[in-house]
Design an enzyme around this catalytic site. Structure first.
Site, mmCIF file in Angstrom:
data_model
loop_
_atom_site.group_PDB
_atom_site.id
_atom_site.type_symbol
_atom_site.label_atom_id
_atom_site.label_comp_id
_atom_site.label_asym_id
_atom_site.label_seq_id
_atom_site.Cartn_x
_atom_site.Cartn_y
_atom_site.Cartn_z
ATOM 1 N N TYR A 265 0.841 -1.213 -0.014
ATOM 2 C CA TYR A 265 -0.081 -0.006 0.038
ATOM 3 C C TYR A 265 0.873 1.373 -0.026
ATOM 4 O O TYR A 265 0.400 2.289 -0.744
ATOM 5 C CB TYR A 265 -1.033 0.064 1.066
ATOM 6 C CG TYR A 265 -1.848 -1.010 1.208
ATOM 7 C CD1 TYR A 265 -2.283 -1.903 0.050
ATOM 8 C CD2 TYR A 265 -2.810 -1.075 2.068
ATOM 9 C CE1 TYR A 265 -3.282 -3.113 0.228
ATOM 10 C CE2 TYR A 265 -3.975 -2.029 2.166
ATOM 11 C CZ TYR A 265 -4.220 -2.805 1.008
ATOM 12 O OH TYR A 265 -5.156 -3.953 1.136
ATOM 13 N N CYS B 85 0.106 9.224 -5.467
ATOM 14 C CA CYS B 85 -1.078 10.028 -5.880
ATOM 15 C C CYS B 85 -1.215 10.682 -7.174
ATOM 16 O O CYS B 85 -0.253 10.821 -7.697
ATOM 17 C CB CYS B 85 -1.238 11.343 -4.704
ATOM 18 S SG CYS B 85 -1.521 10.869 -2.980
ATOM 19 N N GLU C 179 -1.913 13.804 -8.058
ATOM 20 C CA GLU C 179 -1.151 14.979 -8.326
ATOM 21 C C GLU C 179 0.363 14.712 -8.519
ATOM 22 O O GLU C 179 0.978 15.345 -9.410
ATOM 23 C CB GLU C 179 -1.320 15.760 -7.080
ATOM 24 C CG GLU C 179 -2.735 16.157 -6.811
ATOM 25 C CD GLU C 179 -3.432 15.151 -5.836
ATOM 26 O OE1 GLU C 179 -3.176 13.654 -5.818
ATOM 27 O OE2 GLU C 179 -4.225 15.537 -4.893
ATOM 28 N N CYS D 249 -3.179 15.489 -0.647
ATOM 29 C CA CYS D 249 -2.896 15.275 0.705
ATOM 30 C C CYS D 249 -1.631 16.184 0.925
ATOM 31 O O CYS D 249 -1.258 16.889 0.319
ATOM 32 C CB CYS D 249 -2.444 13.672 0.658
ATOM 33 S SG CYS D 249 -0.841 13.388 -0.139
HETATM 34 N N1 THU Z 1 -5.209 9.984 -3.307
HETATM 35 C C1 THU Z 1 -4.559 11.006 -4.244
HETATM 36 O O1 THU Z 1 -4.453 10.534 -5.703
HETATM 37 N N2 THU Z 1 -4.471 12.148 -4.126
HETATM 38 C C2 THU Z 1 -4.450 12.625 -3.002
HETATM 39 O O2 THU Z 1 -4.081 13.677 -2.669
HETATM 40 C C3 THU Z 1 -5.044 12.085 -1.744
HETATM 41 C C4 THU Z 1 -5.265 10.561 -1.970
HETATM 42 C C5 THU Z 1 -5.317 8.689 -3.684
HETATM 43 C C6 THU Z 1 -4.236 7.849 -3.187
HETATM 44 C C7 THU Z 1 -5.124 6.439 -2.897
HETATM 45 O O3 THU Z 1 -5.017 5.800 -4.122
HETATM 46 C C8 THU Z 1 -6.731 6.795 -2.752
HETATM 47 O O4 THU Z 1 -6.662 8.252 -2.945
HETATM 48 C C9 THU Z 1 -7.134 6.865 -1.301
HETATM 49 O O5 THU Z 1 -5.990 7.279 -0.342
#
Ligand code: THU
Length: 145
Positions: A56, A61, A63, A99
């Site tokens: 995991y 992400c 971004e 995030c």
């Molecule tokens: N996630 C993103 O792609 N961008 C963020 O800024 C927050 C979280 C994704 C990561 C993971 O695949 C899923 O969202 C759940 O956390």
């Protein structure tokens, strides 16, 4: 601020690209699909989606996928980023905020006073921020000069 940004940044176009990128999200574990589109200083757009991993913590992400694609193509300054995220199979119903790690990744390649972060549910329904609002008093490249 909203009006001033709209004149400078193709907000709707960035949202459209982010929504399109979201369709490519690889999110078999969380089921949470995210797309992002970053606008470079050269007015190029690079997109990304989240890419999960069976280990995991190796997840990337959306971004940072978009930022990595832009930087690996030689783009090092960003004006704006749009983000569209929501659980799989749903109409996008929430504002999906970046995030903390992604905020810091944006900081590396932008001026936090001018960088625009667009968090969107649709092309008509979005919130606009300056990066500085989402990451105040930040640590950046200047600290290491
Ligand atoms: N996630 C993103 O792609 N961008 C963020 O800024 C927050 C979280 C994704 C990561 C993971 O695949 C899923 O969202 C759940 O956390």
């Amino acid at each position: 601020m909203d009006k001033e940004i709209r004149e400078d940044i193709p907000v709707r176009e960035l949202i459209r690209w982010a929504a399109e990128a979201r369709k490519k999200a690889y999110a078999p574990y969380s089921g949470y699909m995210v797309g992002a589109a970053v606008l470079t200083n050269e007015l190029r757009i690079y997109t990304g989606c989240n890419i999960e991993n069976a280990s995991y913590a190796a997840t990337i992400c959306a971004e940072r996928t978009a930022i990595g694609k832009a930087v690996s193509e030689g783009r090092r300054g960003f004006k704006a980023i749009a983000i569209v995220g929501s659980p799989k199979g749903e109409v996008v119903s929430q504002y999906s905020f970046p995030c903390g790690i992604c905020r810091q990744a944006m900081r590396e390649f932008s001026n936090p006073k001018t960088m625009v972060v667009i968090v969107a549910r649709s092309e008509e329904d979005y919130k606009l921020y300056r990066l500085e609002e989402l990451l105040p008093d930040s640590f950046g490249p200047d600290n290491l000069r």
